[in-house]
Design an enzyme around this catalytic site. Structure first.
Site, PDB file in Angstrom:
ATOM      1  N   ASP A 150     -58.169  -9.708  38.709  1.00  0.00           N
ATOM      2  CA  ASP A 150     -58.319 -10.613  37.563  1.00  0.00           C
ATOM      3  C   ASP A 150     -57.116 -10.495  36.639  1.00  0.00           C
ATOM      4  O   ASP A 150     -56.368  -9.515  36.696  1.00  0.00           O
ATOM      5  CB  ASP A 150     -59.582 -10.274  36.776  1.00  0.00           C
ATOM      6  CG  ASP A 150     -60.852 -10.608  37.532  1.00  0.00           C
ATOM      7  OD1 ASP A 150     -60.770 -11.269  38.581  1.00  0.00           O
ATOM      8  OD2 ASP A 150     -61.930 -10.192  37.065  1.00  0.00           O
ATOM      9  N   GLU A 251     -63.976 -16.713  41.960  1.00  0.00           N
ATOM     10  CA  GLU A 251     -63.320 -15.729  41.095  1.00  0.00           C
ATOM     11  C   GLU A 251     -63.421 -16.072  39.617  1.00  0.00           C
ATOM     12  O   GLU A 251     -63.189 -17.206  39.194  1.00  0.00           O
ATOM     13  CB  GLU A 251     -61.845 -15.575  41.482  1.00  0.00           C
ATOM     14  CG  GLU A 251     -61.596 -14.516  42.534  1.00  0.00           C
ATOM     15  CD  GLU A 251     -61.822 -13.084  42.057  1.00  0.00           C
ATOM     16  OE1 GLU A 251     -62.184 -12.877  40.897  1.00  0.00           O
ATOM     17  OE2 GLU A 251     -61.614 -12.170  42.868  1.00  0.00           O
ATOM     18  N   THR A 252     -63.767 -15.072  38.834  1.00  0.00           N
ATOM     19  CA  THR A 252     -63.854 -15.193  37.392  1.00  0.00           C
ATOM     20  C   THR A 252     -63.385 -13.888  36.768  1.00  0.00           C
ATOM     21  O   THR A 252     -63.282 -12.866  37.457  1.00  0.00           O
ATOM     22  CB  THR A 252     -65.303 -15.525  36.967  1.00  0.00           C
ATOM     23  OG1 THR A 252     -65.320 -15.901  35.598  1.00  0.00           O
ATOM     24  CG2 THR A 252     -66.220 -14.333  37.162  1.00  0.00           C
ATOM     25  N   ASN A 254     -63.961 -10.759  35.390  1.00  0.00           N
ATOM     26  CA  ASN A 254     -65.014  -9.763  35.184  1.00  0.00           C
ATOM     27  C   ASN A 254     -64.612  -8.359  35.617  1.00  0.00           C
ATOM     28  O   ASN A 254     -65.440  -7.442  35.609  1.00  0.00           O
ATOM     29  CB  ASN A 254     -66.309 -10.184  35.894  1.00  0.00           C
ATOM     30  CG  ASN A 254     -66.102 -10.458  37.380  1.00  0.00           C
ATOM     31  OD1 ASN A 254     -65.112 -10.052  37.974  1.00  0.00           O
ATOM     32  ND2 ASN A 254     -67.043 -11.161  37.987  1.00  0.00           N
ATOM     33  N   ASP A 281     -65.379 -13.932  44.634  1.00  0.00           N
ATOM     34  CA  ASP A 281     -65.095 -12.935  43.604  1.00  0.00           C
ATOM     35  C   ASP A 281     -64.997 -11.541  44.225  1.00  0.00           C
ATOM     36  O   ASP A 281     -65.943 -11.051  44.834  1.00  0.00           O
ATOM     37  CB  ASP A 281     -66.201 -12.964  42.545  1.00  0.00           C
ATOM     38  CG  ASP A 281     -65.801 -12.263  41.267  1.00  0.00           C
ATOM     39  OD1 ASP A 281     -65.136 -11.215  41.348  1.00  0.00           O
ATOM     40  OD2 ASP A 281     -66.163 -12.753  40.181  1.00  0.00           O
ATOM     41  N   ASP A 397     -72.569 -27.039  37.785  1.00  0.00           N
ATOM     42  CA  ASP A 397     -72.695 -26.744  36.368  1.00  0.00           C
ATOM     43  C   ASP A 397     -72.193 -27.919  35.529  1.00  0.00           C
ATOM     44  O   ASP A 397     -71.137 -28.495  35.827  1.00  0.00           O
ATOM     45  CB  ASP A 397     -71.879 -25.481  36.061  1.00  0.00           C
ATOM     46  CG  ASP A 397     -71.908 -25.099  34.606  1.00  0.00           C
ATOM     47  OD1 ASP A 397     -72.990 -24.737  34.121  1.00  0.00           O
ATOM     48  OD2 ASP A 397     -70.851 -25.164  33.956  1.00  0.00           O
ATOM     49  N   GLU A 445     -76.685 -30.097  37.418  1.00  0.00           N
ATOM     50  CA  GLU A 445     -77.179 -29.847  36.077  1.00  0.00           C
ATOM     51  C   GLU A 445     -76.776 -31.092  35.289  1.00  0.00           C
ATOM     52  O   GLU A 445     -75.595 -31.265  34.963  1.00  0.00           O
ATOM     53  CB  GLU A 445     -76.545 -28.595  35.479  1.00  0.00           C
ATOM     54  CG  GLU A 445     -77.084 -28.287  34.084  1.00  0.00           C
ATOM     55  CD  GLU A 445     -76.374 -27.103  33.425  1.00  0.00           C
ATOM     56  OE1 GLU A 445     -77.051 -26.344  32.709  1.00  0.00           O
ATOM     57  OE2 GLU A 445     -75.152 -26.954  33.623  1.00  0.00           O
ATOM     58  N   ASP A 520     -80.376 -19.571  32.294  1.00  0.00           N
ATOM     59  CA  ASP A 520     -79.990 -20.023  30.969  1.00  0.00           C
ATOM     60  C   ASP A 520     -81.246 -20.210  30.122  1.00  0.00           C
ATOM     61  O   ASP A 520     -81.837 -21.275  30.106  1.00  0.00           O
ATOM     62  CB  ASP A 520     -79.245 -21.350  31.138  1.00  0.00           C
ATOM     63  CG  ASP A 520     -78.578 -21.821  29.870  1.00  0.00           C
ATOM     64  OD1 ASP A 520     -78.721 -21.158  28.849  1.00  0.00           O
ATOM     65  OD2 ASP A 520     -77.913 -22.871  29.934  1.00  0.00           O
TER      66      ASP A 520
END
Length: 764
Positions: A150, A251-252, A254, A281, A397, A445, A520
């Site tokens: 990251d 991937e984010t 974190n 990720d 999302d 969503e 959520d």
């Protein structure tokens, strides 16, 4: 994701490269790949505005300077270079190959005297066309297949090195930035994909890490990983789950979540800040070596497929992890790690003056979903996850952003626009047919922030949706009696598949994903145990900012038995309604977050699923499992089309009939009378291939007992009780096993159903 959550302003992107095995559907062949004999490696990246792009090659992910650099050649916006591997070997690049790009453009023209960390050639951080080129920032490839790490890590926590603006623009990010890795490919199988119709699924929303981190039955090294998640496949199948929907696995940022294991400062747990749309990720991999996350993800998918479970992934194509402006008054300071440094106006929706990001997400600027090149990346990455990693479907999302018809200076959702991303996705990744087969499950969503972005029931053909109206009606009917106006007609519409939302445009009941809770918001237990959110708790339960204030929740007067009853009603109604039920991981066993309704930043033991059970939790898990089994056993609850109100097979029983408690037919006057709170319905199972000739459900949303007069069960038939959610029946076998149902009686039998209770009968 929580629309108004605040993640790190400096959350930034990275990317990693691999062989584009999906090249047959990627005509531009962007990314990096070895040729068939591995004699050469080709790098391709897109930019319509760059004037120069250089490739930097490294032998390590961090801490060392580049071993070689190459200037790419531009052909119609596609920049490329092909390098013999023998040449790379002579340059000390014979092992794992790491890479990144540096780009120049109109706001920062190339100068031969430029050196890393200098301002030579600089004109502006952003120009009138929205360009934000900065050669001091090493850029990750948007088409990379894995990331080395990251942007910030436990050993490099300074995210400001990626920023533009007067303070940061001349800081060179090269030695610390995420690098792409050229992967050699693998032979790992993802198994045989289930072809089950979406209408027949029970969806289980879970977090890869949170699923197993607390599970002592799994080896410590595997907990929280793809490998560990795969080890839960058999258990989930035994529960009745047919599709697992993972929170984001692309991937984010974190890698720094564990910097302080007793704090959530700066943590991004949910993962809704995507750095790269191809790379699994790395944090969730037990095998973190180059190629390891890809192999292990496929191994996990195979484990689920071997147990008949689809794998759905939550994808975030409405914004990226580069985020938005650091300050609402400063147009110059943005993170530049990938998309923004390559072609800002192609990959992002900008304001009309091209100086800032347009924002319908609340966590960063909109991805430019109306731009063809930006759409290419969406399509290519979805196809890659489908074809090469084995994914069966996607939950999108804030998917309304994908229906945007504007590139810059505006937002307008239009489902009829053939050129929007929503319609292109359906055209190029065909949805699964109604009765099953090949294809992908596409779930939206259907909202974002502002403009006309709330679009429940208004997505184009091919799209299923999270039915927010189902959630709201059921919650209000259960928890807001007397303070919210919910009619039996509204309840009936939701229980029967929401034809008012999906039938008007040719969609079907299974395009409604029926949920009461999601990641959520409150858990199922907390929905019925908390009057309001309590997010400002100490670690590990908080603190978490944001979160909805209007939850339609109620603690049932603090009576624990009534809280469990309400949760049973919620679980039962989802399993009895036409549409596709979705539950949240842990809800099957009354998981709690102590009233925290926005734990996006809690990578903590409290937010991971628990695997020990109290007696009450065991009973509820048995109830959940049995209701899923009942749904699976009764195709009448899973119709491919909306129920008919007439007798279609001549057995003198309508396919669906609604009843008042007194046994009379519920008419418009009854449905629209806000004083009525009890409704029942009977389904003719014989018309729908059901083993039960008829199914009868009564739901009493009133606070006191209501006596229901049972309707005709069919010629020669009698009603038998499957379950009653009321406290008197609570226990390990509250839902009777097939063949063990309790005799109730025939037509005109009176059944007293407790306040806020649900009854299920079958005719036999």
């Amino acid at each position: 994701m929580k629309l108004h959550q605040r993640l790190l302003a400096a959350c930034i992107a990275g990317a990693l490269l691999g062989a584009p095995a999906w090249a047959a559907i990627n005509p531009t062949k962007l990314g990096a790949a070895y040729d068939a004999t591995k004699a050469n490696v080709t790098f391709k990246v897109y930019s319509s505005k760059a004037t120069r792009i250089e490739l930097y090659l490294y032998s390590t992910a961090t801490g060392t300077a580049e071993k070689a650099r190459y200037t790419l050649t531009n052909s119609g916006g596609t920049w490329s270079v092909t390098i013999p591997t023998a040449t790379l070997g002579s340059q000390g690049l014979g092992g794992t190959l790491y890479y990144g790009y540096r780009a120049w453009g109109p706001n920062w023209p190339y100068s031969a005297s430029w050196t890393k960390g200098s301002g030579t050639g600089f004109v502006s951080d952003v120009d009138a066309a929205g360009n934000r080129f900065n050669p001091n920032k090493l850029l990750s490839d948007p088409y990379a297949l894995e990331l080395s790490h990251d942007p910030t890590t436990a050993t490099m926590t300074n995210g400001t090195i990626y920023a533009s603006g007067a303070t940061y623009r001349n800081i060179d990010s090269g030695t610390s930035a995420p690098k792409g890795i050229v992967l050699a490919g693998d032979t790992q199988s993802f198994g045989t994909k289930p072809t089950r119709a979406l209408k027949d699924d029970v969806v289980y929303e879970a977090h890869v890490r949170g699923l197993t981190m607390n599970d002592t039955g799994i080896a410590a090294a595997y907990r929280g990983t793809y490998k560990g998640a795969g080890l839960k496949a058999a258990w989930l199948a035994s529960l009745g789950v047919t599709a697992i929907e993972f929170l984001p696995v692309q991937e984010t940022q974190n890698d720094t979540n564990d910097n302080d294991p007793n704090s959530n400062t700066g943590d991004n747990y949910w993962g809704y800040m995507t750095l790269n749309y191809f790379a699994p990720d790395r944090r969730y991999a037990y095998d973190k070596t180059p190629g390891g996350p890809t192999r292990e993800f496929k191994e996990m998918v195979k484990a689920f497929h071997d147990n008949g479970i689809k794998v759905l992934v939550d994808v975030v194509y409405n914004h990226t992890g580069e985020g938005g402006a650091w300050s609402p008054t400063d147009k110059t300071t943005y993170n530049i790690t990938s998309f923004r440094g390559l072609d800002n106006a192609t990959y992002y929706s900008l304001t009309s003056d091209m100086q800032n990001s347009w924002d319908n997400t609340g966590v960063g600027g909109n991805y430019n979903t109306r731009n063809t090149v930006a759409q290419n990346l969406i399509i290519d990455s979805l196809a890659y996850w489908r074809d090469k990693l084995g994914v069966d479907g996607y939950r999108f999302d804030l998917a309304s952003v994908l229906g945007n018809t504007c590139q810059h200076g505006c937002f307008n959702f239009d489902k009829m626009d053939a050129g929007n991303a929503l319609n292109r996705i359906v055209a190029e990744l065909p949805p699964r047919p109604a009765l099953g087969g090949s294809g992908v499950d596409l779930i939206a969503e259907p909202w974002a922030i502002g403009g006309n972005s709330y679009q429940v029931g208004n997505f184009p053909s091919g799209w299923a949706e999270w039915n927010g109206s189902y959630r709201d009606v059921v919650r209000q009917a259960q928890n807001k009696l007397g303070s919210a106006t919910i009619t039996t007609g509204q309840m009936a519409s939701r229980f029967a598949g929401s034809s008012d939302l999906y039938g008007d445009d040719g969609r079907k009941p299974w395009h409604s994903v029926n949920f009461i809770t999601a990641h959520d918001g409150f858990t199922l237990k907390d929905l019925y145990s908390c009057n309001s959110k309590n997010n400002n708790q100490a670690w590990p339960w908080g603190p978490s900012d944001g979160g909805e204030d209007n939850n339609n929740s109620w603690d049932q007067g603090g009576i624990a038995a009534d809280q469990r009853k309400a949760a049973r009603n919620g679980m039962a109604l989802m399993m009895l309604s036409a549409g596709v039920p979705m539950i949240v991981g842990g809800d099957e066993a009354l998981r709690t977050m102590n009233c925290n309704n926005n734990p996006y930043n809690l990578d903590s033991s409290a937010n991971w699923q628990g695997w020990t059970r109290t007696a009450d939790q065991t009973n509820f898990e048995n109830f959940s499992k049995a209701m899923m089994a009942f749904r699976k056993a009764h195709p009448a609850l899973r119709p491919a089309n909306f129920y008919s109100s007439v007798d279609n097979n001549g057995n003198v029983m309508e396919q669906l009939r609604w009843f008042k408690p007194d046994g009379g037919v519920a008419d418009t006057a009854y449905f629209n009378n806000t004083a009525n709170h009890a409704i029942a319905w009977r389904i003719d199972g014989s018309e729908l291939g059901d083993p039960a000739s008829a199914i009868y459900v009564a739901h009493n949303a009133w606070s006191a007992q209501v006596n229901f007069t049972l309707p005709w069960p069919g010629a020669g038939k009698t009603w038998y009780r499957v379950t009653d959610t009321c406290p008197w029946a609570e226990g390990a076998s509250q839902v009777r096993a097939p063949g063990a149902e309790d005799l109730v009686g025939g037509e005109n039998t009176s059944y007293g159903l407790c306040g806020r209770g649900t009854l299920v009968l079958i005719a036999k």
